[in-house]
Design an enzyme around this catalytic site. Sequence first.
Site, PDB file in Angstrom:
ATOM      1  N   LYS A  10       0.843  -1.212   0.000  1.00 49.65           N
ATOM      2  CA  LYS A  10       0.000   0.000   0.000  1.00 49.65           C
ATOM      3  C   LYS A  10       0.863   1.242   0.000  1.00 49.65           C
ATOM      4  O   LYS A  10       2.003   1.236   0.463  1.00 49.65           O
ATOM      5  CB  LYS A  10      -0.945   0.035   1.208  1.00 49.65           C
ATOM      6  CG  LYS A  10      -0.289   0.016   2.604  1.00 49.65           C
ATOM      7  CD  LYS A  10       0.156   1.356   3.176  1.00 49.65           C
ATOM      8  CE  LYS A  10       0.731   1.234   4.571  1.00 49.65           C
ATOM      9  NZ  LYS A  10       1.532   2.353   5.022  1.00 49.65           N
ATOM     10  N   PRO A 100       9.595  -4.844   1.073  1.00 50.98           N
ATOM     11  CA  PRO A 100      10.581  -4.774   2.154  1.00 50.98           C
ATOM     12  C   PRO A 100       9.923  -4.703   3.532  1.00 50.98           C
ATOM     13  O   PRO A 100       9.018  -3.883   3.738  1.00 50.98           O
ATOM     14  CB  PRO A 100      11.348  -3.471   1.855  1.00 50.98           C
ATOM     15  CG  PRO A 100      10.515  -2.712   0.898  1.00 50.98           C
ATOM     16  CD  PRO A 100       9.631  -3.680   0.176  1.00 50.98           C
ATOM     17  N   ASP A 142      -3.090  -1.156   9.982  1.00 49.49           N
ATOM     18  CA  ASP A 142      -3.179  -1.156   8.517  1.00 49.49           C
ATOM     19  C   ASP A 142      -3.887  -2.397   7.965  1.00 49.49           C
ATOM     20  O   ASP A 142      -4.214  -2.432   6.773  1.00 49.49           O
ATOM     21  CB  ASP A 142      -1.767  -1.128   7.896  1.00 49.49           C
ATOM     22  CG  ASP A 142      -1.158   0.267   7.863  1.00 49.49           C
ATOM     23  OD1 ASP A 142      -1.916   1.260   7.968  1.00 49.49           O
ATOM     24  OD2 ASP A 142       0.074   0.366   7.724  1.00 49.49           O
TER      25      ASP A 142
HETATM   26  C1  LIG Z   1       2.037   4.538   9.386  1.00 50.25           C
HETATM   27  C2  LIG Z   1       0.889   3.687   8.898  1.00 50.25           C
HETATM   28  O1  LIG Z   1       1.397   2.630   8.090  1.00 50.25           O
HETATM   29  C3  LIG Z   1      -0.035   4.561   8.015  1.00 50.25           C
HETATM   30  O2  LIG Z   1      -0.923   3.775   7.255  1.00 50.25           O
HETATM   31  C4  LIG Z   1       0.090   3.100  10.045  1.00 50.25           C
HETATM   32  O3  LIG Z   1      -0.408   4.120  10.880  1.00 50.25           O
HETATM   33  C5  LIG Z   1       0.885   2.095  10.850  1.00 50.25           C
HETATM   34  O4  LIG Z   1       0.107   0.953  10.915  1.00 50.25           O
HETATM   35  P1  LIG Z   1       0.680  -0.427  11.488  1.00 50.25           P
HETATM   36  O5  LIG Z   1       2.089  -0.641  11.036  1.00 50.25           O
HETATM   37  O6  LIG Z   1      -0.349  -1.459  11.184  1.00 50.25           O
HETATM   38  O7  LIG Z   1       0.752  -0.082  13.004  1.00 50.25           O
HETATM   39  P2  LIG Z   1       0.474  -0.997  14.279  1.00 50.25           P
HETATM   40  O8  LIG Z   1       1.190  -2.300  14.111  1.00 50.25           O
HETATM   41  O9  LIG Z   1      -0.978  -0.995  14.577  1.00 50.25           O
HETATM   42  O10 LIG Z   1       1.215  -0.129  15.384  1.00 50.25           O
HETATM   43  C6  LIG Z   1       2.629   0.032  15.428  1.00 50.25           C
HETATM   44  C7  LIG Z   1       2.922   1.220  16.332  1.00 50.25           C
HETATM   45  O11 LIG Z   1       2.597   2.428  15.625  1.00 50.25           O
HETATM   46  C8  LIG Z   1       1.977   3.366  16.490  1.00 50.25           C
HETATM   47  N1  LIG Z   1       0.667   3.763  15.927  1.00 50.25           N
HETATM   48  C9  LIG Z   1       0.078   3.047  14.928  1.00 50.25           C
HETATM   49  C10 LIG Z   1      -1.106   3.487  14.355  1.00 50.25           C
HETATM   50  C11 LIG Z   1      -1.686   4.691  14.840  1.00 50.25           C
HETATM   51  N2  LIG Z   1      -2.830   5.167  14.314  1.00 50.25           N
HETATM   52  N3  LIG Z   1      -1.091   5.368  15.834  1.00 50.25           N
HETATM   53  C12 LIG Z   1       0.076   4.931  16.387  1.00 50.25           C
HETATM   54  O12 LIG Z   1       0.606   5.565  17.292  1.00 50.25           O
HETATM   55  C13 LIG Z   1       1.903   2.719  17.860  1.00 50.25           C
HETATM   56  O13 LIG Z   1       3.034   3.159  18.583  1.00 50.25           O
HETATM   57  C14 LIG Z   1       2.063   1.247  17.583  1.00 50.25           C
HETATM   58  O14 LIG Z   1       2.695   0.572  18.633  1.00 50.25           O
HETATM   59  N1  LIG Z   2       4.833 -11.580   7.073  1.00 54.07           N
HETATM   60  C1  LIG Z   2       5.605 -10.544   7.461  1.00 54.07           C
HETATM   61  N2  LIG Z   2       6.211  -9.782   6.531  1.00 54.07           N
HETATM   62  C2  LIG Z   2       7.004  -8.747   6.899  1.00 54.07           C
HETATM   63  N3  LIG Z   2       7.275  -8.422   8.173  1.00 54.07           N
HETATM   64  C3  LIG Z   2       6.680  -9.127   9.150  1.00 54.07           C
HETATM   65  C4  LIG Z   2       5.812 -10.203   8.828  1.00 54.07           C
HETATM   66  N4  LIG Z   2       5.368 -10.714   9.996  1.00 54.07           N
HETATM   67  C5  LIG Z   2       5.914  -9.983  10.988  1.00 54.07           C
HETATM   68  N5  LIG Z   2       6.719  -9.031  10.502  1.00 54.07           N
HETATM   69  C6  LIG Z   2       7.457  -8.051  11.334  1.00 54.07           C
HETATM   70  O1  LIG Z   2       6.734  -6.820  11.257  1.00 54.07           O
HETATM   71  C7  LIG Z   2       7.611  -5.717  10.975  1.00 54.07           C
HETATM   72  C8  LIG Z   2       6.871  -4.686  10.106  1.00 54.07           C
HETATM   73  O2  LIG Z   2       6.534  -5.334   8.900  1.00 54.07           O
HETATM   74  P1  LIG Z   2       5.737  -4.632   7.714  1.00 54.07           P
HETATM   75  O3  LIG Z   2       6.210  -5.250   6.437  1.00 54.07           O
HETATM   76  O4  LIG Z   2       4.268  -4.692   7.977  1.00 54.07           O
HETATM   77  O5  LIG Z   2       6.318  -3.162   7.863  1.00 54.07           O
HETATM   78  P2  LIG Z   2       5.805  -1.820   7.312  1.00 54.07           P
HETATM   79  O6  LIG Z   2       5.644  -1.941   5.846  1.00 54.07           O
HETATM   80  O7  LIG Z   2       6.694  -0.742   7.828  1.00 54.07           O
HETATM   81  O8  LIG Z   2       4.399  -1.700   7.954  1.00 54.07           O
HETATM   82  P3  LIG Z   2       3.544  -0.392   8.157  1.00 54.07           P
HETATM   83  O9  LIG Z   2       3.529   0.409   6.935  1.00 54.07           O
HETATM   84  O10 LIG Z   2       2.254  -1.087   8.435  1.00 54.07           O
HETATM   85  O11 LIG Z   2       4.197   0.264   9.311  1.00 54.07           O
HETATM   86  C9  LIG Z   2       8.819  -6.348  10.282  1.00 54.07           C
HETATM   87  O12 LIG Z   2       9.980  -5.589  10.502  1.00 54.07           O
HETATM   88  C10 LIG Z   2       8.881  -7.732  10.867  1.00 54.07           C
HETATM   89  O13 LIG Z   2       9.702  -7.743  12.029  1.00 54.07           O
END
Ligand SMILES: C[C@](O)(CO)[C@H](O)COP(=O)(O)OP(=O)(O)OC[C@H]1O[C@@H](n2ccc(N)nc2=O)[C@H](O)[C@@H]1O
Ligand SMILES: Nc1ncnc2c1ncn2[C@@H]1O[C@H](COP(=O)(O)OP(=O)(O)OP(=O)(O)O)[C@@H](O)[C@H]1O
Length: 295
Positions: A10, A100, A142
């Site tokens: 996304k 990634p 997300d």
């Molecule tokens: C940055 C975005 O990717 C934008 O779409 C999202 O807000 C992040 O979504 P995500 O990775 O699914 O996040 P989560 O796994 O729910 O939360 C990771 C950490 O991000 C912070 N978090 C996340 C979502 C939100 N609305 N507020 C937050 O403060 C919290 O500290 C949480 O511990």
């Molecule tokens: N199937 C998976 N693929 C990737 N990472 C994973 C998975 N399961 C757990 N993780 C853990 O979750 C962390 C975040 O992964 P993700 O790929 O969702 O990151 P992101 O793209 O930054 O997510 P967001 O945009 O939601 O913050 C990784 O660094 C990894 O430690």
Amino acid sequence: MTLTRASPAKLNLALSVGAPDANGYHPLASWMVATEFHDTLTLEHADRPSLDVRFASDALGQHTVDWPSDKDLTWRALLLLAQHTGHQHPLRITVEKRIPPGGGLGGGSGNAATLLVAANQYLDLKLSDTTLKSHAAQLGSDVPFFIDALQGRPSCLATGYGEQLTPAPHPHPLSLVLIWPGIGAPTGPVYKTFDQLNPNAAVNLPAVRNLINSQPLGHDQPFNDLARPAMHAQPALRDQHQRITNCIERPVHITGSGSTLYVIARDDSEAHTIATQITDRLKLDAVATKTLADQ
Ligand SMILES: C[C@](O)(CO)[C@H](O)COP(=O)(O)OP(=O)(O)OC[C@H]1O[C@@H](n2ccc(N)nc2=O)[C@H](O)[C@@H]1O
Ligand SMILES: Nc1ncnc2c1ncn2[C@@H]1O[C@H](COP(=O)(O)OP(=O)(O)OP(=O)(O)O)[C@@H](O)[C@H]1O
């Protein structure tokens, strides 16, 4: 019989963030769109549940699976389904990763949603979208978006903490280049840096709506309130952002909490040219792709 499904990435084409609530989470408004660039998830019947995650040779950047399998979001999604139905589902799950990890493209979140949607279909569980989304919300902010994306709604306005979704019209797919800067950006610390830099932040919903209404989008129009905090938290990301901007002489954006950077191109051909330029001149991994349009 096997079932194979694309697990898309996304982009946050617009992301406006407010100050955190009492629970520490941030209210936000975001225009989120799924991309053609994807991981691939496969399900097969087996004697017992298992998960095999590996990176494809055409992954964006060089990565290893450095998280334990019981923390894998795909696996955690399967456990939620087992809890819901009251029994284990003996599935062999394979995830071929290109997105990634920790790259702001929601790769892990997408894998979890894809498991929920694919297993629901493969095992004929007949779970409603509402049930799937409530499981999704337990796995990450997300994840619910990807349930919508996989059910034919690849462009949404996300509000609340990102889990309240309204389909947003997106008739014309955007040609894009995704660039891996060689550095990850963990989400929690980026939100913390956001708080330090913006103590009185408020969500600007009209700005996000305006962007959705101003399609087709110009290459300088995306905005992201987490861009500055991500670069502040990781100065090396700021340096890469500057290098790429200098190289291609057009705006370079950041998705989610980073660290993946992206550029909007005029068309597919220009996207391929820019990706090659970045790879050749800067030795960074870049891939041309598109957003998924309304179906
Ligand atoms: C940055 C975005 O990717 C934008 O779409 C999202 O807000 C992040 O979504 P995500 O990775 O699914 O996040 P989560 O796994 O729910 O939360 C990771 C950490 O991000 C912070 N978090 C996340 C979502 C939100 N609305 N507020 C937050 O403060 C919290 O500290 C949480 O511990
Ligand atoms: N199937 C998976 N693929 C990737 N990472 C994973 C998975 N399961 C757990 N993780 C853990 O979750 C962390 C975040 O992964 P993700 O790929 O969702 O990151 P992101 O793209 O930054 O997510 P967001 O945009 O939601 O913050 C990784 O660094 C990894 O430690």
